[in-house]
Design an enzyme around this catalytic site. Sequence first.
Site, PDB file in Angstrom:
ATOM      1  N   GLU A 129       0.815  -1.228   0.000  1.00 51.60           N
ATOM      2  CA  GLU A 129       0.000   0.000   0.000  1.00 51.60           C
ATOM      3  C   GLU A 129       0.848   1.278   0.000  1.00 51.60           C
ATOM      4  O   GLU A 129       0.520   2.266  -0.674  1.00 51.60           O
ATOM      5  CB  GLU A 129      -0.932  -0.007   1.225  1.00 51.60           C
ATOM      6  N   GLY A 134       1.398   7.359  -0.788  1.00 56.67           N
ATOM      7  CA  GLY A 134       1.665   7.560   0.645  1.00 56.67           C
ATOM      8  C   GLY A 134       0.532   7.026   1.512  1.00 56.67           C
ATOM      9  O   GLY A 134       0.244   5.834   1.523  1.00 56.67           O
ATOM     10  N   ILE A 136      -2.650   7.326   1.241  1.00 59.30           N
ATOM     11  CA  ILE A 136      -3.936   7.031   0.581  1.00 59.30           C
ATOM     12  C   ILE A 136      -4.142   5.516   0.437  1.00 59.30           C
ATOM     13  O   ILE A 136      -3.295   4.841  -0.148  1.00 59.30           O
ATOM     14  CB  ILE A 136      -3.979   7.673  -0.828  1.00 59.30           C
ATOM     15  N   GLY A 187      11.472  16.399   3.007  1.00 56.28           N
ATOM     16  CA  GLY A 187      11.480  14.929   3.008  1.00 56.28           C
ATOM     17  C   GLY A 187      10.546  14.299   1.982  1.00 56.28           C
ATOM     18  O   GLY A 187      10.259  13.119   2.057  1.00 56.28           O
ATOM     19  N   ASP A 201       9.394   7.935 -10.989  1.00 60.04           N
ATOM     20  CA  ASP A 201       8.702   7.515  -9.762  1.00 60.04           C
ATOM     21  C   ASP A 201       7.209   7.287 -10.044  1.00 60.04           C
ATOM     22  O   ASP A 201       6.616   6.317  -9.574  1.00 60.04           O
ATOM     23  CB  ASP A 201       8.903   8.599  -8.682  1.00 60.04           C
ATOM     24  N   LYS A 205       4.803   3.825  -9.858  1.00 56.95           N
ATOM     25  CA  LYS A 205       3.519   3.751  -9.145  1.00 56.95           C
ATOM     26  C   LYS A 205       2.389   3.359 -10.097  1.00 56.95           C
ATOM     27  O   LYS A 205       1.506   2.574  -9.744  1.00 56.95           O
ATOM     28  CB  LYS A 205       3.233   5.095  -8.473  1.00 56.95           C
TER      29      LYS A 205
HETATM   30  N1  HSE Z   1       9.468  11.068  -3.794  1.00 56.16           N
HETATM   31  C1  HSE Z   1       8.151  10.564  -3.681  1.00 56.16           C
HETATM   32  C2  HSE Z   1       7.177  11.693  -3.891  1.00 56.16           C
HETATM   33  C3  HSE Z   1       7.980   9.947  -2.332  1.00 56.16           C
HETATM   34  O1  HSE Z   1       7.615  12.835  -3.943  1.00 56.16           O
HETATM   35  O2  HSE Z   1       5.989  11.457  -4.040  1.00 56.16           O
HETATM   36  C4  HSE Z   1       6.719   9.162  -2.157  1.00 56.16           C
HETATM   37  O3  HSE Z   1       6.655   8.079  -3.020  1.00 56.16           O
END
Ligand code: HSE
Length: 324
Positions: A129, A134, A136, A187, A201, A205
């Site tokens: 998940e 994150g 969700i 972060g 990224d 996903k």
């Molecule tokens: N670097 C990713 C973002 C972290 O900014 O969404 C979460 O997957």
Amino acid sequence: MEQVNIGLLGVGNVGGGTFQILKNNHDIISGRIGIEINVKKALTYSLNEERKIEIPLDILTTNADEILGDSDIDIIVEVLGGIEPATSYMIQAMKSGKHVVTANKAAVAANYEKLMATAKENNVMLLTEACVGGAIPALTSIKTALQGNRFYEVSGILNGTTNYIMSKMYDDGSAYEDVLKEAQAKGFAEANPTDDVMGYDVANKLSILMALTFGKYVSPKDIPTVGITNITKDDIELAKANNTKIKLIGSAVLSETGELGYSVKPVKINCDHPLFNVDNEFNAVYIKGDAFGELMYYGKGAGALPTGSAIVGDIISIINNIWR
Ligand code: HSE
């Protein structure tokens, strides 16, 4: 009270957030599930590293085998990031009968079929998940509450860093580099922000979302992907003048003839679309299905505690399935 032991692979941002939630909410969680969750060991690259979260020295180790080979550890939480050695560790853990929870979208997207097959062969659970959006709970909903539907689309704003950058450029006219530094300090951004800003990224996903929604695995390498690095202040101003916002969108849509189209790219979103008001580090997953129609999940898509929240939720799901 019965205890379930966790081995935490990684105590950086997300690992630290997970540890913090398990510690701060220990009593409320054990009260709910009737089982105590104990982080028995945690893998770190260096024992002397400075950490935002205090972790007792006696549970820290720099040797992954001490965790993977510990027969008292029931669930491995993998938050190392990167494809290797994370994938090998997850496979080793599952082969020794341990359940796995991971936030590592790069490893899961690159090796989805192998990881899922290993979980099945070894009769253990692998929950992901935290890999998408994150906090969700989109993946869990797709796997459970929405399973009665035929899905038509899964799209969304799936990267907090780029959404934060695009939002700040739109709201304040800020420069790209300054906002990127801010996102890193907060972060959200990966240590190497290339994966964020180039769209890789989001491709990871989207690959995981598509596999779950449409039952079709597409390697992230095969998803046409364009990032946000070429978006200028002028593009943003022009979009604004036309009542649109430029957002980095990962999208998979089933055509009427049954073909699945997918991409990651910056898209001008109209002001009447639900994704228009998803700003800053927030993410949203937008789904269409034949029975429910349209649905949108909205929440924090990055950061230690939101991502930790999804991880702890997965740990509890495993406990509810296996121990109770
Ligand atoms: N670097 C990713 C973002 C972290 O900014 O969404 C979460 O997957």
